[in-house]
Design a protein around this motif. Structure first.
Motif, mmCIF file in Angstrom:
data_model
loop_
_atom_site.group_PDB
_atom_site.id
_atom_site.type_symbol
_atom_site.label_atom_id
_atom_site.label_comp_id
_atom_site.label_asym_id
_atom_site.label_seq_id
_atom_site.Cartn_x
_atom_site.Cartn_y
_atom_site.Cartn_z
ATOM 1 N N GLN A 242 0.834 -1.201 0.000
ATOM 2 C CA GLN A 242 0.000 0.000 0.000
ATOM 3 C C GLN A 242 0.870 1.252 0.000
ATOM 4 O O GLN A 242 0.639 2.189 -0.778
ATOM 5 N N HIS B 101 2.924 1.309 -3.477
ATOM 6 C CA HIS B 101 2.227 1.402 -4.765
ATOM 7 C C HIS B 101 0.843 2.048 -4.695
ATOM 8 O O HIS B 101 0.497 2.866 -5.547
ATOM 9 N N LEU B 102 0.052 1.662 -3.692
ATOM 10 C CA LEU B 102 -1.366 2.025 -3.727
ATOM 11 C C LEU B 102 -1.642 3.436 -3.244
ATOM 12 O O LEU B 102 -2.741 3.957 -3.450
ATOM 13 N N GLN B 103 -0.661 4.050 -2.577
ATOM 14 C CA GLN B 103 -0.840 5.438 -2.163
ATOM 15 C C GLN B 103 -0.216 6.401 -3.162
ATOM 16 O O GLN B 103 -0.124 7.602 -2.906
ATOM 17 N N SER C 2 0.288 7.246 -7.650
ATOM 18 C CA SER C 2 -0.324 7.047 -8.968
ATOM 19 C C SER C 2 0.548 6.083 -9.768
ATOM 20 O O SER C 2 1.219 6.453 -10.729
ATOM 21 N N SER C 3 0.526 4.813 -9.342
ATOM 22 C CA SER C 3 1.389 3.798 -9.950
ATOM 23 C C SER C 3 0.587 2.895 -10.881
ATOM 24 O O SER C 3 -0.651 2.883 -10.860
ATOM 25 N N GLN D 17 0.491 -0.246 -10.581
ATOM 26 C CA GLN D 17 -0.161 -1.228 -9.706
ATOM 27 C C GLN D 17 -1.471 -0.682 -9.147
ATOM 28 O O GLN D 17 -2.469 -1.401 -9.068
ATOM 29 N N LYS D 18 -1.467 0.597 -8.766
ATOM 30 C CA LYS D 18 -2.700 1.191 -8.241
ATOM 31 C C LYS D 18 -3.778 1.229 -9.315
ATOM 32 O O LYS D 18 -4.951 0.939 -9.036
ATOM 33 N N LYS D 19 -3.409 1.576 -10.539
ATOM 34 C CA LYS D 19 -4.386 1.623 -11.623
ATOM 35 C C LYS D 19 -4.978 0.235 -11.877
ATOM 36 O O LYS D 19 -6.180 0.088 -12.097
ATOM 37 N N ASP E 183 -7.256 -0.619 -8.879
ATOM 38 C CA ASP E 183 -8.505 0.150 -8.966
ATOM 39 C C ASP E 183 -9.427 -0.420 -10.040
ATOM 40 O O ASP E 183 -10.650 -0.482 -9.847
ATOM 41 N N THR F 158 -10.144 -2.803 2.125
ATOM 42 C CA THR F 158 -9.233 -2.774 0.969
ATOM 43 C C THR F 158 -8.259 -3.949 1.023
ATOM 44 O O THR F 158 -7.903 -4.521 -0.019
#
Length: 735
Positions: free
Chosen positions: A308, A311-313, A315-316, A318-320, A323, A383
């Motif tokens: 998290q 990557h998830l915090q 704009s990576s 992995q986050k895209k 999401d 999450t």
């Protein structure tokens, strides 16, 4: 109450009054059972007036809706459907607008009175008429929509979902051309390996796929890998899941997740206490679900926090991707994650938590305002559970890609359970769909003379229809993901299910019918979309009508050697099995080959009280003795075993030669698919499940007796694989 009034409602709701039992004898459903089944469907059967009032209400609802909620039709059929209107409006002109899922639109005008009148009714002094509307447009398979407008009016009068389906299910081209294949079936949790954490995982699956394919197998068949209960790990039956759309996170290979090799995570897993717990989980004879769950959740929680932050915090990429996964999962994924967190939280607080029936009233249904508040308060943990589903989907797809890269004809085949358990998230999220005052089961049969109650509340067929079949579409689609075939457990559920009223004995249930043609159409559509061959487990009390429908729809029958007997007791040669079938020797509900031959299942059944009388047990022993002699006669008659295997059952035990001979005997057969249990390759004696038991036997926990790394280094087993492959080639018609 008069029987005639009740019977009208019984017939309207598809409750069967008579059926043919497993012994071929006519059986009747008791009047009291029919009334209880109607109660489970939400009807008041206390008196004639109540029943008549409900009949009138449903008739009124039907006639006041111009279009049905959904229409399932086939590409080879004329696109037509009923249209209902008050008599004053049938002379008007209307516009039908068909919108395909790709956005194309087609229009057609219709004046109902100029078409075929098929039905008339009167409601409160107003006559309604029903006509056959037809749409001349050819439509591709898919999920479309038809809307009805008064000509010249922009306001929609009514709308209907249109599901256009292929005429039959998908079939891989090599199978279509006559190729005969074999594969191994395995309960994934049973797999031992040098690297897993006490339960088989998706990395084990990748290795099994790779090794099996290198030895001639064209598929690996799995038990259901549905989501279970993270906070209640001992509720471990894969056939009593929490959600059939999502995956069991325990199959995650924790070591394959990004960040596992980081120093802080390594410090956790190399801690002495942790390594001792891990050694225990690996070395136990039976899966210790509590221990495995605790180990994995501890490290997965730590990994998620790292992931998290990294990557998830941001704009990576992995986050895209994450999401996008959450968006695609929609309410269903969010609901499951919230449920898992709620169950976990209630357990930590020492409150009842086994399922939504014991949750606080404010949390008893997903759509309550207090549930939304809870989800917001625990958003990070919600999450986390969504993250586990994302990782599980990726690891399963990685195993599937190994099968694709190896050129397996099918690859992974998945298994869809017939239902979810009473306390499941799936019911919690869609209370209207499920009838919680009944359970799915089976009437008495030869293997289960007491009948069976599986503790799985059934879907209400009427509610399923009113919801446009979306729940069943989601089930088919999600369970065909990352696979080349889908096995549907208890496929008769597409036609009818044995409902047992809550609190009643299994024998006192009754059959409730489902819209089989619609469900088969949806199955065919999803089969083509996902390029999945479909196998229907059609064992037990099976009416002839469903077998014919399954065959016509391209669904592969399930043929178990021990059940394929002639009237004289002899066993049919596998060369006489239908080509459109998957044959097998044993299943997860049966004893292993050794267990069968040595009657270990009958001994266990006796000890567990599964047989009502000594006479029944004696009959089963006598029948088993005769069957074993017939099997020896069959094997020697076909030259499937040599003289090292005896000819007289009195002196012939189960040996490796007899075991392997049975397997190669099956490989010479005409079924397109042959599935063999990995337990029988390893000559194991204990069953994985005993139907009709709950905690009397450690169901769904017994591990394999050898590590995965050792199986394909055994010359005897690779030799067996070679003989199976050659026998399948010899039986093929695509040469």
């Amino acid at each position: 109450m008069t029987n005639n009034v009740l019977q009208t409602l019984v017939e309207m709701r598809g409750i069967e009054s008579n059926y043919v039992d497993a012994w071929g004898k006519p059986a009747t459903i008791a009047q009291s059972s029919k009334a209880k089944l109607l109660n489970a469907l939400g009807y008041d059967t206390s008196n004639d007036e109540a029943v008549v009032a409900q009949l009138d209400t449903e008739a009124s609802q039907y006639w006041q809706n111009p279009l049905n909620p959904v229409l399932v039709t086939r590409v080879s059929e004329t696109l037509q459907f009923p249209l209902r209107l008050p008599i004053d409006l049938v002379n008007d002109t209307y516009t039908l607008v068909l919108t395909t899922e790709s956005g194309q639109q087609f229009t057609q005008t219709i004046t109902p009175v100029d078409t075929q009148l098929i039905n008339v009714a009167e409601l409160d002094g107003v006559e309604f008429q029903e006509y056959v509307a037809a749409f001349d447009q050819t439509v591709e398979p898919g999920y479309h929509r038809i809307a009805l407008f008064v000509e010249g009016d922009e306001e929609e009068l009514a709308a209907m979902r249109l599901i256009m389906a292929p005429d039959s299910c998908f079939m891989p081209e090599p199978i279509k051309q006559g190729k005969k294949i074999w594969g191994l079936s395995v309960q994934l949790y049973c797999v031992r390996s040098e690297t897993n954490w006490g339960i088989g995982d998706f990395s084990d699956l990748s290795r099994l796929v790779k090794e099996a394919s290198a030895n001639g197998a064209d598929f690996i068949g799995l038990n259901p890998i549905h989501s279970l209960y993270p906070a209640n790990p001992d509720a471990c039956s894969p056939y009593g899941p929490s959600s059939r759309r999502w995956l069991n996170f325990l199959y995650l290979d924790v070591t394959a997740i990004e960040g596992y090799q980081d120093a802080d995570i390594q410090a956790l897993v190399n801690d002495t206490a942790f390594t001792e717990r891990l050694a225990h989980a690996r070395n136990t004879e039976y899966v210790d679900y509590g221990a495995v769950s605790a180990l994995k959740l501890e490290i997965l929680s730590a990994l998620f926090k790292k992931y998290q932050k990294q990557h998830l915090q941001k704009s990576s990429a992995q986050k895209k991707a994450f999401d996008a996964f959450i968006e695609e999962g929609g309410e269903s994924l969010n609901m499951l994650a919230v449920y898992d967190v709620m169950q976990e939280q209630l357990k930590q607080e020492g409150k009842p938590s086994w399922g939504w029936p014991v949750f606080p009233q404010k949390f008893s249904e997903f759509h309550k305002p207090d549930v939304a508040k809870f989800a917001k308060k625990h958003a990070a943990r919600v999450t986390f559970y969504q993250f586990l589903q994302w990782q599980a989907a990726q690891q399963l797809e990685a195993a599937n890609q190994v099968a694709v890269d190896a050129g397996m004809t099918i690859g992974i085949y998945r298994d869809l359970a017939v239902g979810v358990s009473e306390g499941s998230a799936e019911i919690w999220g869609n209370k209207d769909l499920y009838c919680v005052d009944a359970s799915v089961g089976a009437p008495p049969d030869i293997l289960g003379p007491l009948g069976q109650n599986w503790g799985l509340p059934p879907m209400d067929p009427k509610r399923l229809y009113e919801q446009g079949y979306q729940p069943i579409i989601d089930l088919f689609s999600s369970n065909m993901a990352s696979a080349g075939a889908l096995r549907i457990d208890h496929v008769m559920a597409l036609l009818r299910l044995w409902w047992v009223p809550k609190g009643d004995h299994a024998r006192d249930g009754g059959y409730v019918y489902y819209p089989v043609d619609d469900l088969l159409g949806i199955l065919a559509l999803e089969s083509h979309r996902n390029q999945n061959l479909v196998i229907g487990e059609d064992l037990g009390t099976v009416p002839d009508e469903i077998r014919g429908k399954l065959a016509d729809n391209g669904i592969y029958s399930y043929r178990v050697f021990f059940f394929e007997q002639a009237e004289d007791g002899g066993f049919f040669s596998p060369s006489h099995y239908p080509v459109q079938s998957m044959s097998t020797l044993t299943t997860h509900d049966m004893p292993t080959l050794i267990g069968y031959w040595h009657c270990l299942d009958l001994e266990l059944g006796r000890d567990l009280g599964l047989y009502p009388t000594e006479e029944i047990l004696s009959t089963l022993y006598a029948s088993r003795h005769d069957n074993k002699q017939s099997i020896l006669d069959t094997l020697h008659g076909h030259g499937s075993v040599d003289d090292s295997v005896g000819r007289d059952v009195e002196y012939t035990g189960m040996t490796e030669a007899l075991n392997f001979g049975l397997q190669t005997h099956m490989a010479t057969g005409s079924s397109a698919l042959l599935s063999l249990q990995l337990e029988d390759w390893l000559q194991m004696d204990k069953p994985v499940n005993i139907p009709g038991t709950f905690d009397e036997y450690p169901n769904w926990k017994r591990k394999l007796n050898r590590n995965l790394e050792d199986i394909f280094t055994d010359d005897k087993l690779t030799g067996l694989a070679g003989r199976l492959t050659q026998a399948r080639r010899d039986a093929s018609t695509d040469k």
